[in-house]
Design a protein around this motif. Sequence first.
Motif, short mmCIF file in Angstrom:
data_model
loop_
_atom_site.label_atom_id
_atom_site.label_comp_id
_atom_site.label_asym_id
_atom_site.label_seq_id
_atom_site.Cartn_x
_atom_site.Cartn_y
_atom_site.Cartn_z
N PRO A 136 3.61 1.83 -6.23
CA PRO A 136 3.11 1.51 -4.88
C PRO A 136 4.34 0.90 -4.03
CG PRO A 136 1.52 0.78 -6.37
CD PRO A 136 2.64 1.24 -7.18
N PRO A 137 4.52 1.31 -2.68
CA PRO A 137 5.62 0.77 -2.02
C PRO A 137 5.45 -0.71 -1.71
CG PRO A 137 4.08 1.94 -0.55
CD PRO A 137 3.48 2.15 -1.91
N GLY A 139 5.69 -3.65 1.01
CA GLY A 139 5.24 -4.02 2.28
C GLY A 139 4.09 -3.12 2.83
N ARG A 140 3.92 -3.00 4.07
CA ARG A 140 2.61 -2.51 4.64
C ARG A 140 2.35 -1.01 4.40
NH1 ARG A 140 0.90 -0.01 8.97
NH2 ARG A 140 -1.05 0.05 9.57
N TYR A 141 1.24 -0.45 3.71
CA TYR A 141 1.15 0.81 4.00
C TYR A 141 -0.47 1.01 4.18
CZ TYR A 141 -0.08 0.32 -1.05
OH TYR A 141 -0.56 0.20 -2.11
N ASP A 142 -0.97 2.15 4.65
CA ASP A 142 -2.42 2.36 4.71
C ASP A 142 -2.79 3.47 3.50
OD1 ASP A 142 -3.12 1.19 7.05
OD2 ASP A 142 -1.98 2.77 8.15
N CYS A 143 -1.67 4.12 2.97
CA CYS A 143 -1.99 5.10 1.85
C CYS A 143 -0.49 5.83 1.47
CB CYS A 143 -2.98 6.20 2.00
SG CYS A 143 -2.35 7.41 3.40
N ALA A 144 -0.76 5.87 0.10
CA ALA A 144 0.60 6.54 -0.32
C ALA A 144 0.46 7.62 -1.42
CB ALA A 144 1.37 5.18 -1.07
N VAL A 145 1.18 8.54 -1.44
CA VAL A 145 1.16 9.43 -2.63
C VAL A 145 2.27 9.23 -3.53
CG1 VAL A 145 1.47 12.05 -3.07
CG2 VAL A 145 0.47 11.16 -0.78
N ILE A 146 1.76 8.78 -4.76
CA ILE A 146 2.67 8.41 -5.85
C ILE A 146 2.59 9.24 -7.08
CG2 ILE A 146 3.19 6.38 -7.33
CD1 ILE A 146 1.44 4.65 -5.42
N TRP A 147 3.95 9.54 -7.89
CA TRP A 147 3.96 10.38 -8.85
C TRP A 147 3.95 9.62 -10.08
CZ3 TRP A 147 3.46 14.87 -10.83
CH2 TRP A 147 4.09 15.62 -11.80
N GLY A 148 3.16 9.91 -10.95
CA GLY A 148 3.04 9.16 -12.35
C GLY A 148 1.87 9.47 -12.96
N CYS A 155 -3.45 -2.18 -6.14
CA CYS A 155 -3.75 -1.10 -5.10
C CYS A 155 -5.15 -0.43 -5.98
CB CYS A 155 -2.35 -0.01 -4.96
SG CYS A 155 -2.13 0.79 -6.56
N ARG A 156 -5.54 0.64 -5.09
CA ARG A 156 -6.62 1.24 -5.84
C ARG A 156 -5.98 2.88 -5.70
NH1 ARG A 156 -9.94 1.95 -1.63
NH2 ARG A 156 -8.95 0.62 0.01
N PHE A 157 -6.39 3.44 -6.75
CA PHE A 157 -5.64 4.92 -6.78
C PHE A 157 -6.54 5.53 -7.43
CE2 PHE A 157 -4.36 2.07 -10.36
CZ PHE A 157 -4.91 2.87 -11.53
N ALA A 158 -6.43 7.20 -7.16
CA ALA A 158 -7.08 8.06 -7.66
C ALA A 158 -6.45 9.35 -7.81
CB ALA A 158 -8.53 8.47 -6.84
N PRO A 159 -6.49 10.17 -8.96
CA PRO A 159 -5.59 11.33 -9.24
C PRO A 159 -5.96 12.38 -7.92
CG PRO A 159 -6.94 10.99 -11.22
CD PRO A 159 -7.29 9.83 -10.09
N GLU A 273 -4.95 -2.94 -2.23
CA GLU A 273 -6.15 -3.75 -2.31
C GLU A 273 -6.41 -4.56 -1.10
OE1 GLU A 273 -8.41 -3.92 -4.59
OE2 GLU A 273 -7.66 -3.22 -6.50
N GLY A 274 -7.69 -4.45 -0.75
CA GLY A 274 -8.05 -5.13 0.54
C GLY A 274 -7.42 -4.38 1.78
N GLY A 275 -6.80 -3.19 1.54
CA GLY A 275 -6.28 -2.55 2.88
C GLY A 275 -7.48 -2.11 3.76
#
Length: 307
Positions: A136-137, A139-148, A155-159, A273-275
């Motif tokens: 995860p980045p 600083g501030r972000y609303d959503c991210a696309v992460i490879w892994g 953070c909360r994440f889903a495939p 989390e909490g975003g």
Amino acid sequence: MSEFRLPNLNALRVLAEVARHRSFTKAAESLGVTQSAVSKQVAALEAELGQPLFVRSHRKIKITAFGRRVADLADGAFAQIRAGLREEEAGAPDQIALWGDADFIELWLFPRLHRFEALHPEIRISISVQVGMNRPPQGRYDCAVIWGRGGWAGCRFAPFLTNSVFPVAAPGFFHHLGRAPALSDIREQHLIHDQSAYWWRAFREAAGARSFNPNAGRIYNRSALCLEAAVRGHGITIGDEVTTREHIEQGTLVCPFEARLPSPDAYYIAQPEGGRETPSLTTFLTWLEHERDAHRQFFQRFWEGRG
């Protein structure tokens, strides 16, 4: 130094209209006042500025060079005011801060993003990228696309997208053979690696081939560079369903072998989390899911067509 006092703003507005229409009469009609009122406002402004704004003759007026400069300044200022008020009335666009893996953003999202922007002009996507983004980045972000492979804290994440990988080359790369190529036809100097030799080693092992050294060739740190080199006929690289989709559709790259392997990594959508949860963010994520589903259907048909 004494403060400069602006001329009467209503008179400036009248001047801009007269200059635009080149007529006191038409300016009066545009403003919804009498011609006499327009004439009085212009005369008062001339007196205030101490210079003539128009040269008057029988049934005709001609703006002076000074009058043109003042009229242009006034017209530009009023146009800026109108534009600013329209923006205030419309409200600022809702902005989504998106971070993403550089290759995913450039090669998968960008060819599609214009469709979302056309559907939702009121939503602004602010994009930041990182090469090989696997966490995860900061600083501030609303959503991210992460490879892994998931498992990130904070953070909360889903495939989002799983991936198959496969060798790709320019359409005519193996034409000199006069037959369908095999992995054994690959020459070491033609190998192009995306960050490491991992996938060429995996394909050589899966095929039981020993005709080339999988550690030979060139290594680039961007999928975009590997694919572009292959398009130019500089060698053969490992593509995947996400980053290579557009090249396959356009025919600039082909899959010369039947071999493909599943990747243990995937693209994930992550949110802090909490975003904040906003209707605009929900709209964007729903759109991403729709594009993802269409992408999966494309490759399902593609692989079935090769069977």
